[in-house]
Design a protein around this motif. Structure first.
Motif, PDB file in Angstrom:
ATOM      1  N   ILE A 102       0.863  -1.170   0.000  1.00 36.19           N
ATOM      2  CA  ILE A 102       0.000   0.000   0.000  1.00 36.19           C
ATOM      3  C   ILE A 102       0.911   1.235   0.000  1.00 36.19           C
ATOM      4  CG2 ILE A 102      -1.981  -1.073   1.148  1.00 36.19           C
ATOM      5  CD1 ILE A 102      -1.037   0.175   3.780  1.00 36.19           C
ATOM      6  N   THR A 103       0.323   2.378  -0.305  1.00 33.45           N
ATOM      7  CA  THR A 103       1.085   3.629  -0.316  1.00 33.45           C
ATOM      8  C   THR A 103       1.100   4.231   1.084  1.00 33.45           C
ATOM      9  OG1 THR A 103       0.353   4.015  -2.580  1.00 33.45           O
ATOM     10  CG2 THR A 103       1.242   5.901  -1.400  1.00 33.45           C
ATOM     11  N   ALA A 104       2.224   4.800   1.447  1.00 32.12           N
ATOM     12  CA  ALA A 104       2.346   5.479   2.740  1.00 32.12           C
ATOM     13  C   ALA A 104       2.834   6.899   2.496  1.00 32.12           C
ATOM     14  CB  ALA A 104       3.331   4.745   3.639  1.00 32.12           C
TER      15      ALA A 104
ATOM     16  N   LEU B 299       6.750  10.134   0.213  1.00 36.99           N
ATOM     17  CA  LEU B 299       5.777   9.102  -0.110  1.00 36.99           C
ATOM     18  C   LEU B 299       6.560   7.806  -0.300  1.00 36.99           C
ATOM     19  CD1 LEU B 299       2.777   9.594  -2.387  1.00 36.99           C
ATOM     20  CD2 LEU B 299       4.205   7.590  -2.723  1.00 36.99           C
ATOM     21  N   ALA B 300       6.074   6.738   0.308  1.00 41.20           N
ATOM     22  CA  ALA B 300       6.770   5.458   0.220  1.00 41.20           C
ATOM     23  C   ALA B 300       5.730   4.346   0.182  1.00 41.20           C
ATOM     24  CB  ALA B 300       7.716   5.305   1.406  1.00 41.20           C
ATOM     25  N   HIS B 301       6.188   3.124   0.410  1.00 39.84           N
ATOM     26  CA  HIS B 301       5.272   1.985   0.347  1.00 39.84           C
ATOM     27  C   HIS B 301       5.472   1.079   1.548  1.00 39.84           C
ATOM     28  CE1 HIS B 301       5.534   3.581  -3.704  1.00 39.84           C
ATOM     29  NE2 HIS B 301       4.300   3.156  -3.849  1.00 39.84           N
ATOM     30  N   MET B 302       4.446   0.327   1.852  1.00 42.98           N
ATOM     31  CA  MET B 302       4.499  -0.612   2.976  1.00 42.98           C
ATOM     32  C   MET B 302       3.919  -1.956   2.557  1.00 42.98           C
ATOM     33  SD  MET B 302       3.153   1.463   6.310  1.00 42.98           S
ATOM     34  CE  MET B 302       4.195   2.638   7.192  1.00 42.98           C
TER      35      MET B 302
ATOM     36  N   ALA C 270       8.682   4.856  11.781  1.00 45.79           N
ATOM     37  CA  ALA C 270       8.272   4.529  10.416  1.00 45.79           C
ATOM     38  C   ALA C 270       9.155   3.443   9.812  1.00 45.79           C
ATOM     39  CB  ALA C 270       8.321   5.782   9.546  1.00 45.79           C
ATOM     40  N   VAL C 271       8.499   2.397   9.338  1.00 47.89           N
ATOM     41  CA  VAL C 271       9.158   1.311   8.615  1.00 47.89           C
ATOM     42  C   VAL C 271       8.431   1.137   7.289  1.00 47.89           C
ATOM     43  CG1 VAL C 271       9.791  -1.129   8.624  1.00 47.89           C
ATOM     44  CG2 VAL C 271       9.759   0.150  10.777  1.00 47.89           C
ATOM     45  N   PHE C 272       9.194   1.133   6.190  1.00 43.01           N
ATOM     46  CA  PHE C 272       8.604   1.000   4.861  1.00 43.01           C
ATOM     47  C   PHE C 272       9.124  -0.264   4.195  1.00 43.01           C
ATOM     48  CE2 PHE C 272       9.227   5.609   5.671  1.00 43.01           C
ATOM     49  CZ  PHE C 272       7.900   5.960   5.787  1.00 43.01           C
ATOM     50  N   TRP C 273       8.639  -0.474   2.967  1.00 42.77           N
ATOM     51  CA  TRP C 273       9.193  -1.521   2.123  1.00 42.77           C
ATOM     52  C   TRP C 273       9.927  -0.820   0.986  1.00 42.77           C
ATOM     53  CZ3 TRP C 273      10.395  -6.472   2.146  1.00 42.77           C
ATOM     54  CH2 TRP C 273      10.718  -7.102   0.944  1.00 42.77           C
ATOM     55  N   SER C 274      11.196  -1.099   0.833  1.00 46.82           N
ATOM     56  CA  SER C 274      11.959  -0.507  -0.259  1.00 46.82           C
ATOM     57  C   SER C 274      11.739  -1.314  -1.532  1.00 46.82           C
ATOM     58  CB  SER C 274      13.448  -0.481   0.085  1.00 46.82           C
ATOM     59  OG  SER C 274      14.186  -0.150  -1.084  1.00 46.82           O
TER      60      SER C 274
ATOM     61  N   LEU D   3      12.813  -4.749   3.757  1.00 42.82           N
ATOM     62  CA  LEU D   3      12.228  -3.876   4.767  1.00 42.82           C
ATOM     63  C   LEU D   3      13.174  -2.694   4.994  1.00 42.82           C
ATOM     64  CD1 LEU D   3       9.525  -4.574   6.149  1.00 42.82           C
ATOM     65  CD2 LEU D   3      10.830  -5.131   8.207  1.00 42.82           C
ATOM     66  N   TRP D   4      12.594  -1.520   5.144  1.00 38.16           N
ATOM     67  CA  TRP D   4      13.379  -0.295   5.204  1.00 38.16           C
ATOM     68  C   TRP D   4      12.998   0.475   6.472  1.00 38.16           C
ATOM     69  CZ3 TRP D   4      11.717   4.342   1.684  1.00 38.16           C
ATOM     70  CH2 TRP D   4      12.517   5.458   1.954  1.00 38.16           C
ATOM     71  N   ARG D   5      13.826   0.329   7.490  1.00 39.09           N
ATOM     72  CA  ARG D   5      13.602   1.084   8.721  1.00 39.09           C
ATOM     73  C   ARG D   5      14.169   2.476   8.506  1.00 39.09           C
ATOM     74  NH1 ARG D   5      11.808  -1.791  12.919  1.00 39.09           N
ATOM     75  NH2 ARG D   5      11.634  -4.031  12.542  1.00 39.09           N
TER      76      ARG D   5
END
Lengths: 120, 120
Positions: B21-23, B36-39, B53-57, B63-65
């Protein structure tokens, strides 16, 4: 060139495989995030030129002039673009609720460890 | 059920075909959109549980902390989710610039009819 796109002053959107970039919209007065949508090249050009938010409807597969049917147009105060030019941020004056549910913002629920909460 | 997802109080993210999903992230003080990033599901759970905040690269496929290497972590004040649950909005206190270019926000350029302008 990545450097030019990321730091230059040439509009060079990084369209996705679907020909779209992400568009997020905030309220110029409250700063609240109202909605997130998508734009193709035509929608972006129409928004920049016309001063009202135009998106691409992925579900309907057509240009979507926000407020064309509801009357809730979004007058655009300012448009920003992010570093890799795959997202734009519209700062707008909304004529009414942004969300099809009737809520002012589509982001009307909080995520907690116990599920969602409706904002007051 | 669409109605439940759109109006209910159950967290039921509408993961895309890519599992994401979009974050979008705003600064809790200034209200500025930072990035703007993704999760994926793991990133969202880690953010909700851990408060940072932790995203998906998508580029690195991991996983992108946020701030793990730069130190510019984002403490999460609040998380909102949109009507169709395919986007979340994080309201954060950033420890430093959000953008890899060194800018406070990734949205540091304005789109005009004549191209881009760097914001002051």
């Amino acid at each position: 060139m990545t450097d030019s796109r990321e730091t230059g002053l040439t509009l060079d959107p990084k369209w996705g495989a679907d020909g779209l970039i992400t568009a997020l919209v905030t309220d110029g007065d409250s700063g609240e995030v109202l909605m997130l949508a998508h734009m193709n090249a035509e929608a972006l050009a129409a928004t920049v030129d016309g001063g009202e938010a135009v998106f691409w409807s992925r579900s309907r597969g057509e240009l979507w002039r926000k407020g064309a049917t509801s009357g809730n147009v979004m007058r655009v105060r300012d448009i920003r673009i992010d570093c890799d030019q795959d997202a734009v941020w519209l700062i707008v004056d909304p004529a009414g609720p942004a969300c099809h549910t009737g809520e002012q913002s589509c982001f009307y629920r909080r995520v907690t460890k116990d599920g969602l909460e409706r904002l007051e």
